[in-house]
Motif scaffolding. Sequence first.
Motif, short mmCIF file in Angstrom:
data_model
loop_
_atom_site.label_atom_id
_atom_site.label_comp_id
_atom_site.label_asym_id
_atom_site.label_seq_id
_atom_site.Cartn_x
_atom_site.Cartn_y
_atom_site.Cartn_z
N PRO A 137 -13.46 41.30 -42.91
CA PRO A 137 -12.96 40.06 -43.52
C PRO A 137 -11.56 40.26 -44.08
CG PRO A 137 -14.17 41.24 -45.15
CD PRO A 137 -14.10 42.14 -43.93
N VAL A 138 -11.03 39.22 -44.72
CA VAL A 138 -9.83 39.38 -45.52
C VAL A 138 -10.16 40.31 -46.69
CG1 VAL A 138 -10.33 37.43 -47.05
CG2 VAL A 138 -7.95 38.06 -46.59
N ARG A 139 -9.15 41.04 -47.19
CA ARG A 139 -9.40 41.95 -48.32
C ARG A 139 -9.74 41.14 -49.56
NH1 ARG A 139 -5.87 39.19 -49.71
NH2 ARG A 139 -3.64 39.51 -49.81
N PRO A 140 -10.56 41.68 -50.45
CA PRO A 140 -11.08 40.90 -51.59
C PRO A 140 -10.04 40.64 -52.66
CG PRO A 140 -11.83 43.15 -51.75
CD PRO A 140 -11.12 43.04 -50.43
N THR A 141 -10.29 39.57 -53.42
CA THR A 141 -9.37 39.15 -54.48
C THR A 141 -10.12 38.80 -55.76
OG1 THR A 141 -9.46 36.87 -53.67
CG2 THR A 141 -7.68 38.28 -52.81
N GLY A 142 -11.24 39.48 -56.00
CA GLY A 142 -11.99 39.27 -57.23
C GLY A 142 -13.01 38.16 -57.18
N LEU A 143 -13.28 37.61 -56.00
CA LEU A 143 -14.23 36.50 -55.91
C LEU A 143 -15.67 36.91 -56.16
CD1 LEU A 143 -12.70 34.54 -52.91
CD2 LEU A 143 -13.07 33.65 -55.21
N HIS A 144 -15.93 38.21 -56.28
CA HIS A 144 -17.29 38.63 -56.62
C HIS A 144 -17.65 38.22 -58.05
CE1 HIS A 144 -14.55 41.95 -57.53
NE2 HIS A 144 -15.41 42.39 -58.42
N ARG A 145 -16.68 37.85 -58.88
CA ARG A 145 -17.02 37.26 -60.18
C ARG A 145 -17.61 35.86 -59.97
NH1 ARG A 145 -13.12 35.38 -65.30
NH2 ARG A 145 -14.89 34.70 -66.61
N THR A 146 -17.01 35.10 -59.08
CA THR A 146 -17.44 33.72 -58.84
C THR A 146 -18.71 33.67 -58.00
OG1 THR A 146 -15.08 33.16 -58.85
CG2 THR A 146 -16.60 31.47 -58.07
N TYR A 147 -18.83 34.60 -57.06
CA TYR A 147 -20.00 34.68 -56.19
C TYR A 147 -20.58 36.09 -56.30
CZ TYR A 147 -17.89 30.47 -54.24
OH TYR A 147 -17.35 29.22 -54.10
N PRO A 148 -21.35 36.35 -57.36
CA PRO A 148 -21.84 37.73 -57.57
C PRO A 148 -22.84 38.20 -56.53
CG PRO A 148 -22.77 36.22 -59.20
CD PRO A 148 -21.71 35.45 -58.46
N ASN A 149 -23.32 37.31 -55.66
CA ASN A 149 -24.14 37.75 -54.52
C ASN A 149 -23.29 38.37 -53.42
OD1 ASN A 149 -23.14 35.01 -54.00
ND2 ASN A 149 -24.31 35.14 -52.10
N TRP A 150 -21.96 38.21 -53.50
CA TRP A 150 -21.02 38.81 -52.55
C TRP A 150 -20.77 40.24 -53.06
CZ3 TRP A 150 -15.95 35.90 -50.82
CH2 TRP A 150 -15.38 36.57 -49.74
N LEU A 151 -21.69 41.13 -52.73
CA LEU A 151 -21.70 42.45 -53.34
C LEU A 151 -20.51 43.31 -52.93
CD1 LEU A 151 -25.46 43.53 -53.21
CD2 LEU A 151 -24.20 42.49 -55.09
N ALA A 152 -20.13 43.24 -51.68
CA ALA A 152 -19.08 44.14 -51.20
C ALA A 152 -18.56 43.64 -49.88
CB ALA A 152 -19.61 45.58 -51.05
N CYS A 153 -17.51 44.25 -49.41
CA CYS A 153 -17.02 44.01 -48.06
C CYS A 153 -16.28 45.25 -47.60
CB CYS A 153 -16.16 42.76 -47.98
SG CYS A 153 -14.67 42.77 -48.98
N GLU A 154 -15.87 45.23 -46.35
CA GLU A 154 -15.18 46.38 -45.78
C GLU A 154 -13.68 46.21 -45.97
OE1 GLU A 154 -15.43 48.78 -41.54
OE2 GLU A 154 -15.19 46.61 -41.54
N ALA A 155 -13.00 45.54 -45.04
CA ALA A 155 -11.59 45.18 -45.19
C ALA A 155 -10.69 46.38 -45.49
CB ALA A 155 -11.43 44.11 -46.27
N ALA A 156 -10.98 47.50 -44.88
CA ALA A 156 -10.15 48.69 -45.01
C ALA A 156 -10.66 49.73 -44.03
CB ALA A 156 -10.17 49.24 -46.44
N ARG A 157 -9.96 50.82 -43.95
CA ARG A 157 -10.34 51.91 -43.05
C ARG A 157 -11.45 52.73 -43.72
NH1 ARG A 157 -7.22 54.45 -38.84
NH2 ARG A 157 -7.78 56.64 -38.51
N GLY A 158 -12.68 52.55 -43.25
CA GLY A 158 -13.82 53.17 -43.88
C GLY A 158 -14.14 54.54 -43.32
N ASN A 159 -15.24 55.10 -43.82
CA ASN A 159 -15.69 56.43 -43.41
C ASN A 159 -16.01 56.49 -41.92
OD1 ASN A 159 -16.00 59.02 -44.41
ND2 ASN A 159 -18.08 58.71 -45.16
#
Length: 692
Positions: free
Chosen positions: A473-495
Amino acid sequence: MSAGLSVPALAQTIHSPGNKLTLSFQLSPSGEPTYQLHFGAKTVVNTSKLGLLLQNQPGLDQGFQVARIDSTVHDATWQPVWGEVKNIRNHYKELAVTLAQPAANGHRMVLRFRLFDDGVGFRYEVPQQPGLTYFVVQDEKTEFNLPANHKAFWIPGDYDSNEYAYTTSRLSEVNTTPIKAIEKKAAPTRIQTPLMLKSDDGLYVNIHEAALVNYSAMMLNVDTKTFGLTSQLVPDATGTGAKAYLQAPEHTPWRTIVVSNKAPEVLASKLILNLNEPSKVTDTGWIKPQKFVGVWWEMQVSKASWNYSDTTNIKLAGTEWNKLKPNGRHGATTANVKRYIDFAAAHHIPGVLVEGWNVGWEDWVGNWKEEVFDFVTPYPDFDVNELQRYAASKGVNIIMHHETSGSVTNYERRQDAAYRFMNEHGYTSVKTGYVGRIIPRGEHHDGQWMVNHYVRTAQKTADSHIMVDMHEPVRPTGLHRTYPNWLACEAARGNEFNAFSEGNLPEHETILPFTRLMGGPMDYTPGIFKLQGYAASAPQRQVHTTLAKQLALYVTMYSPLQMAADLPENYNEHLDAFRFIEDVPVDWDDTRIVAAEPGDYLTIARQAKGKNEWYVGSITDEKARTQTVKLDFLTPGTTYEATIYADGKGASWDKNPTAYQIRKQKVNSKTTLKLQLAAGGGAAVSIKPAGK
């Protein structure tokens, strides 16, 4: 307090609550809005212009007069549903400048600044007014004119991917041309946010955005000669350069600048969270941070496959899936999933992710295909009902996987049915994916259309009491405060990049907290124990960390959703080390950034939610280091037992990555630990009251 001045001045200056920062606003002689930012006597941002350019209408960028100035002070404390700390203070001074354009039918715009002790957020607001109801943003003229040629940690400003290794260079040296593109090639000097900067006079500056809703993501164009940064919004698919379609009253996301003379304070900042709206989910009792294992890494290393058959040219409708010839490599079989469920249950891991369970993986990527998955039909060797029963009997939840293959229109048509299917079969969490080119064709992963899709998905999953983890997805911008069920996302070079590319350099995990994680948690998938020889097709590949560093990532890479990403058989060879993964929480009451330097090292201590237990993670780049940790955060007068998982003798990420040692010692609030970190290594420590 609030004050509306009857005779507005052309310039205004406000100071942060603790007088650490000074913000100045001024109109230029041609009526252009400008601002400056200072940290004490040091310049953070020189005079920089602000404004919006609109399609087929006068721009909101010049010819302004100040119509009104309002100022307020806000100081409140709130509690997140989950997070790194129990309480968050939201303390700022606000300056709202109402601007009017006499030559453009009196069009009005409000510039709203919120100045904290650790940075500033500002946004554009367009009130409801005659002649400016519907409008299209063509460009945003937001500038961040830096005073010097700072050291920068950056990735290309790709409109479709954030999955790049970081480059560390001076701003004058930014050049994306030599970097292999993952999706759409970035312009030579266009880079992503969050952008981490360090000045020669000791300032750490982070530039990003908060509350990205109904707008496209902001990239930055770098002037390599003047060191000025200018916003670059992601365009839509029309080819007209349109960036956002809006209807007044409306506002943009917040543009954020976090600044300190101490690197740990950048990581401790809650400015971006504070600029987001409170939770829209009223009943949050069902939202549970968790750890999980999964049928995933074995596909990444080509031990198993997502697809059930090797038949190609598959059509979703009309295919008789039970008549296809199985390839014998399919990972998401009933028997294999039960094996993961058994492992999870034995080690107190709440979740099991299963990828490749549903029909359609035979030709899922690369074809820009509309009807790829229906999200409700399992392969013949995946028994939904039996696995629901078996998982429940073991006290484990199966995590759903919805890969869209970029066909987002298809997913949106099927979301209601897919979430009903999840509710009926006991799935409480879903991992979504957006690999490939987006349908509707031509839209970008980081454009307004997809930004709105991610937010809609967060809301729709919340309505169904489903937690969500979004990939690509797009990189996060703090919306997990507004939608706390949105636990995490990738949006970067992962393991995962260690499985199918040259991997991630040892410094990668010391940079990510200062960049990608500034906006929110990442599903990085740590916990790989077999660090060499895991890819039969590419035996030279290896994970660029030690085993002890993989443990430390559970503390240093914050997420309420943490995967133990390796195979059960690899964990069974090191169950003494796996104990840390069993023990480490994913939700916290307190966090202390003990030591930090982007690109070099990071040490963090965290207190478990509701417990008198602490966990420490310490990591380094390619250089071996000694990290000193004072345990003065422990309760005075209490004796604890520390279990230290450290790099073993002769350990290094490239020569001897699996060498580790585990030792125990009694500690208290006066103890100082010295952690020896190997090259590319780390240490993880659990600290519990003695006798428990």
